[in-house]
Scaffold this active site. Structure first.
Site, PDB file in Angstrom:
ATOM      1  N   ARG A  66      40.896  43.597  22.714  1.00 47.97           N
ATOM      2  CA  ARG A  66      41.999  43.703  22.243  1.00 47.97           C
ATOM      3  C   ARG A  66      43.101  44.512  22.729  1.00 47.97           C
ATOM      4  NH1 ARG A  66      41.942  43.823  16.783  1.00 47.97           N
ATOM      5  NH2 ARG A  66      42.881  45.229  16.558  1.00 47.97           N
ATOM      6  N   TYR A  84      69.868  37.891  26.856  1.00 51.36           N
ATOM      7  CA  TYR A  84      68.663  36.713  26.121  1.00 51.36           C
ATOM      8  C   TYR A  84      68.960  36.322  24.809  1.00 51.36           C
ATOM      9  CZ  TYR A  84      64.465  34.099  26.211  1.00 51.36           C
ATOM     10  OH  TYR A  84      63.821  32.746  25.311  1.00 51.36           O
ATOM     11  N   ASP A  93      66.533  45.818  30.438  1.00 49.33           N
ATOM     12  CA  ASP A  93      65.938  44.427  30.583  1.00 49.33           C
ATOM     13  C   ASP A  93      65.898  43.433  31.838  1.00 49.33           C
ATOM     14  OD1 ASP A  93      64.830  41.674  30.854  1.00 49.33           O
ATOM     15  OD2 ASP A  93      65.483  41.182  28.687  1.00 49.33           O
ATOM     16  N   LYS A  99      58.873  35.194  34.759  1.00 53.03           N
ATOM     17  CA  LYS A  99      60.210  34.785  35.001  1.00 53.03           C
ATOM     18  C   LYS A  99      59.614  34.752  36.525  1.00 53.03           C
ATOM     19  CE  LYS A  99      62.303  33.958  31.704  1.00 53.03           C
ATOM     20  NZ  LYS A  99      62.033  32.838  31.413  1.00 53.03           N
TER      21      LYS A  99
HETATM   22  N1  PLP Z   1      64.564  38.668  28.543  1.00 53.25           N
HETATM   23  C1  PLP Z   1      64.687  37.746  29.287  1.00 53.25           C
HETATM   24  C2  PLP Z   1      66.265  38.188  30.617  1.00 53.25           C
HETATM   25  C3  PLP Z   1      64.695  36.456  29.272  1.00 53.25           C
HETATM   26  O1  PLP Z   1      65.453  35.237  30.272  1.00 53.25           O
HETATM   27  C4  PLP Z   1      63.707  36.307  29.080  1.00 53.25           C
HETATM   28  C5  PLP Z   1      63.429  34.443  28.891  1.00 53.25           C
HETATM   29  O2  PLP Z   1      64.001  33.265  28.768  1.00 53.25           O
HETATM   30  C6  PLP Z   1      62.754  36.719  28.064  1.00 53.25           C
HETATM   31  C7  PLP Z   1      63.397  37.805  27.525  1.00 53.25           C
HETATM   32  C8  PLP Z   1      61.807  36.583  27.273  1.00 53.25           C
HETATM   33  O3  PLP Z   1      60.350  36.400  28.073  1.00 53.25           O
HETATM   34  P1  PLP Z   1      59.377  35.139  27.489  1.00 53.25           P
HETATM   35  O4  PLP Z   1      60.192  33.950  27.718  1.00 53.25           O
HETATM   36  O5  PLP Z   1      58.647  35.431  29.030  1.00 53.25           O
HETATM   37  O6  PLP Z   1      58.702  35.614  26.243  1.00 53.25           O
END
Ligand code: PLP
Length: 364
Positions: free
Chosen positions: A46, A98, A163, A188
């Protein structure tokens, strides 16, 4: 060295006769650990793992900071938002990013006394006063608005977090623009094959990176070694994938913008798209996502149902092209019923465009 070269070589060990280019995943809970437990970083699964170490070195190299890998993008977002804000603090965040980040703020920050001010991405630079943390998502998902990271970092004392999921570090390097942290979903385009869930926080400051790492130790939001290895392997083709995806995205945006039966085409690389000039200064690649509006829900559903090559699916950034009607989630994205989020994959551009044109013409 060029970006393609850096993506191929990032985080790989020195060459050594008989050794693989990228060592395989290390699957271990305990490691041999005689005597002083601090003599090696690898004592328990961990706390540390050599496969994470190599992957984090690779992402850190591309982002220009110190990367910490997490079990998912949301685990990475949580590691910044939750310990970074105390009761009475003000979080200024994009209102059009998001939606699960907004849900996290509403369900876990506001009840703890954190004040949250949501502002549209395109206007957030004018609403920073009093912020204890600034959370940006540029380009925002799904409406693809942009904001000026360098200008925002210049005027606020608060930590600026970007982000960077949509752009990836080959599209934009937030830390170079003055941000303190770059957060990504590795599920992604960064990994890009639609076969794993992963998250990353990259920090400019070593102390901040150590605190993020400590949060991961304490909460146990760790990535699996196999996923970390797959993600590292996939990073090698990031530039190749993105270049194809971005070329298709621009061609698709241009095709759609020229049609009278499609509205609101957005792609930061499209000259007519909002924020294009800023995006051109701030980004090196504009990402795989295009959004547009087909008006009525029925028309959007007919379009999605008629696509043959492009899959109806959520998420974005994979080698497979996909599209979805965003309003179907009912998550409060400020988009219309016919709004389509389209993710360009790595198929031949002509094939993707032909599929879209055919589906737009479909009557049933
Ligand atoms: N940030 C953005 C811009 C996203 O589009 C997403 C998921 O679609 C996330 C964060 C969260 O990522 P995860 O699905 O890997 O938890």
């Amino acid at each position: 060295m060029g970006e393609g070269t850096r993506a191929v070589h990032a985080g790989l060990p020195e060459s050594s006769a008989g050794a693989p280019f990228l060592p395989g995943p290390v699957l271990a809970a305990p490691y041999h650990l005689p005597g002083d437990p601090h003599a090696t970083p690898y004592g328990y699964g961990r706390y540390a793992n050599p496969t994470w170490t190599a992957y984090e070195a690779a992402v850190g190299e591309l982002e220009g900071g110190l990367a910490v890998a997490f079990a998912s993008g949301m685990a990475a977002c949580t590691a910044v938002l939750v310990p970074g804000l105390a009761p009475g603090d003000l979080l200024v965040a994009c209102s059009d990013g998001y939606p699960v980040v907004r849900a996290l703020a509403a369900e876990h920050l506001e009840p703890r006394g954190v004040e949250v001010r949501f502002v549209p991405t395109a206007e957030i630079g004018r609403a920073l006063e009093g912020a204890a943390m600034v959370w940006l998502e540029t380009p925002s998902n799904p409406a693809l608005d942009v904001c000026d990271v360098a200008a925002i970092a210049l005027v606020t004392e608060a930590p600026v977090v970007v982000d960077n999921t949509l752009a990836t570090p080959l599209g934009q390097r937030p830390l170079e623009l003055g941000a303190d942290m770059s957060v990504s979903s590795g599920s992604k385009a960064l990994s890009g094959h639609g076969d794993l869930v992963m998250g990353l926080v990259t920090c400019a400051d070593p102390e901040r990176a150590a605190a993020v790492r400590r949060w991961r130790d304490r909460t146990g939001a760790i990535p699996g070694p196999f996923e970390a290895w797959l993600a590292h392997r996939s990073l090698a083709t990031l530039e190749l994938r993105l270049d194809r995806q971005c070329a298709t995205a621009l061609a698709l945006a241009e095709l759609l913008a020229a049609r009278e039966d499609v509205d609101g085409v957005r792609y930061p690389g499209l000259a007519a798209s909002p924020g294009h000039e800023l995006a051109s200064r701030q980004m090196r690649r504009f990402g795989p996502m295009v959004s547009f509006d087909l008006g009525r829900r029925e028309r959007a559903e007919r379009f999605l149902g008629a696509l043959e090559l492009v899959a109806e699916a959520t998420s974005f950034g994979s080698v497979h092209s996909s599209a979805e009607r965003r309003a179907r989630w009912g998550q409060g994205d400020a988009v219309g019923e016919g709004f389509i989020r389209f993710s360009c994959g790595c198929e031949d551009t002509a094939d993707v465009l032909a599929d879209v044109e055919r589906a737009l013409a479909a009557r049933t």
